[in-house]
Design an enzyme around this catalytic site. Structure first.
Site, mmCIF file in Angstrom:
data_model
loop_
_atom_site.group_PDB
_atom_site.id
_atom_site.type_symbol
_atom_site.label_atom_id
_atom_site.label_comp_id
_atom_site.label_asym_id
_atom_site.label_seq_id
_atom_site.Cartn_x
_atom_site.Cartn_y
_atom_site.Cartn_z
ATOM 1 N N GLY A 206 -4.446 -1.568 0.784
ATOM 2 C CA GLY A 206 -3.212 -2.332 0.994
ATOM 3 C C GLY A 206 -2.267 -1.597 1.906
ATOM 4 O O GLY A 206 -2.650 -0.634 2.575
ATOM 5 N N ASN A 207 -1.044 -2.055 1.952
ATOM 6 C CA ASN A 207 -0.021 -1.368 2.731
ATOM 7 C C ASN A 207 1.332 -1.529 2.042
ATOM 8 O O ASN A 207 1.437 -2.195 1.018
ATOM 9 C CB ASN A 207 0.001 -1.874 4.180
ATOM 10 C CG ASN A 207 0.304 -3.348 4.257
ATOM 11 O OD1 ASN A 207 1.381 -3.794 3.903
ATOM 12 N ND2 ASN A 207 -0.686 -4.133 4.703
ATOM 13 N N ARG A 208 2.352 -0.922 2.605
ATOM 14 C CA ARG A 208 3.648 -0.844 1.914
ATOM 15 C C ARG A 208 4.533 -2.072 2.091
ATOM 16 O O ARG A 208 5.671 -2.081 1.619
ATOM 17 C CB ARG A 208 4.426 0.383 2.421
ATOM 18 C CG ARG A 208 3.820 1.683 2.033
ATOM 19 C CD ARG A 208 4.754 2.817 2.431
ATOM 20 N NE ARG A 208 4.109 4.095 2.263
ATOM 21 C CZ ARG A 208 3.975 4.723 1.104
ATOM 22 N NH1 ARG A 208 4.445 4.166 0.002
ATOM 23 N NH2 ARG A 208 3.373 5.888 1.036
#
Ligand code: CTP
Length: 399
Positions: A206-208
């Site tokens: 995922g990412n932020r």
């Protein structure tokens, strides 16, 4: 701008209520239809008859008028804008908390029109964290706040909390009405959040991205009259009337975007889409005892580049460039490479900007070479500036 517009003027109980008389007069002089709504406490400061003598419409003070059942929904639905001047700490608190206990607070909840609040109270109250948090909540929801001035207050005190000048309030109402519905009839597709690419049933890449900037776009576009479809990987509260589709992966997002992109006049790709995904997600949880797994990645489809290839005449495409170095140059390159109309360049390593924050600082680059710097501000304000640039590029519509 004000002529013929229907304005609900809420007056709550503070010494500044006498200035509401001047606000009312100026709005009526400019040709607006003004319906005053006074709280019980407002009537302690000015008489109903004072406003009745000036307002173009009936002055209301109660929910319980037999001649007019459910006045709050009628007023709320019929308004082009609702202005509360002065707005006391109590009214602001009720509005922020979603409470309705009289005609004014009920009207505030029953309206979908833009709302302008003009706080006025003693400095100690204005600076109280509870009041400041309520103001921040209202701003986040798109309520327009006309900040109080510093000056003389009731009882001879001096400080911040004096109601803004009536001329300033009327100018704010004009501004809100001017940008109010410039997206009426425009179909806007927004993506928000970061995609999640499964490694196995419990893990993902995922990412932020928090989705806050994408949601801000959806809310502001909706408020400006657009039909908004929001394709999102995160669950956040959203105004009723925005169509939401929940997705997880880049592939889900690509499919959802493809279903709506043809009919969209504007597409804002605010989502942080993974560039790579595991080639094959494991069907069952990968166990530690099996040793360190090797996760083989493959590229995901570039949704935005695909949209550019299928772009309809007059459609406006907005991309994001989340960068940590050479922000402007990288964004300009993406703008050209993905054949976009606008790109929002975002230095995600700058303090207060980018992922997870409520604020952002960006540079908006356009295909025609113009650019606009937006210093650190609320994400809704960033959305407003970008939507102004979008509005300027939309084909002219009849009427
Ligand atoms: N985007 C997309 N599909 C992808 C990756 C990105 O539609 N698979 C969109 C994003 O929503 C954003 C824009 O493309 O609006 C730029 O995304 P970014 O990841 O910054 O750009 P990349 O093309 O991935 O370039 P780079 O890896 O060089 O930063």
């Amino acid at each position: 701008m004000l002529a013929g517009r229907r304005i609900v003027l809420g007056v709550s109980g503070g010494i500044a209520a006498y200035k509401a008389v001047e606000v009312c007069r100026r709005l009526v002089d400019a040709g607006a239809f003004v319906s005053p709504v006074m709280t019980k406490d407002a009537e302690r400061f000015i008489g109903k008859v004072t406003l009745s003598a000036l307002a173009s419409e009936k002055v209301r003070t109660s929910m319980w008028d037999e001649a007019e059942p459910i006045p709050h929904t009628k007023l709320g639905q019929g308004a082009d804008v609702v202005v509360v001047a002065p707005a006391t700490a109590r009214v602001l608190g009720a509005y922020a908390a979603g409470l309705s206990y009289d005609l004014l607070t009920s009207t505030l909840l029953a309206t979908r029109a833009p709302v302008v609040v003009c706080p006025a109270m003693h400095t100690e109250m204005w600076e109280h964290p509870a009041v400041q948090e309520n103001i921040a909540t209202l701003r986040r929801r798109g309520v327009h706040v006309v900040d109080p001035e510093v000056g003389r207050l009731a009882g001879g005190d001096e400080g911040a909390g004096r109601l803004a000048d009536p001329a300033v309030i009327v100018a704010a109402v004009e501004r809100v009405l001017a940008t109010g519905h410039d997206f009426a009839g425009v179909r806007v597709l927004v993506t928000a959040g970061g995609t999640r690419e499964p490694i196995d049933p419990v893990r993902f890449i995922g990412n932020r991205s928090s989705g806050k900037q994408g949601y801000a776009f959806a809310e502001v576009a909706h408020q400006r009259g657009a039909h908004v479809t929001l394709i999102t990987t995160v669950d956040r509260a959203v105004t009723a009337g925005i169509a939401v589709e929940r997705v997880e992966t880049a592939a889900d997002m690509e499919a959802a975007v493809a279903r709506h992109s043809n009919e969209a006049d504007v597409i804002v790709m605010a989502a942080a889409v993974a560039d790579f995904r595991p080639k094959a997600a494991a069907d069952v949880k990968i166990k530690k005892g099996e040793g360190v797994p090797e996760v083989v990645l493959e590229p995901t489809p570039d949704i935005l580049a695909g949209l550019a290839e299928r772009k309809r005449h007059g459609q406006v495409l907005v991309g994001f460039a989340a960068e940590t170095v050479d922000v402007r140059a990288n964004a300009a390159d993406k703008l050209a490479r993905k054949r976009l109309d606008l790109i929002v360049a975002n230095d995600v390593s700058a303090p207060g900007a980018g992922f997870e924050h409520d604020t952002n600082s960006v540079v908006v680059l356009a295909a025609d070479g113009t650019e606009q710097n937006v210093p650190l501000t609320d994400k809704r304000q960033v959305a407003s500036v970008v939507l102004d640039a979008v509005a300027a590029r939309l084909p002219r519509r009849p009427g």
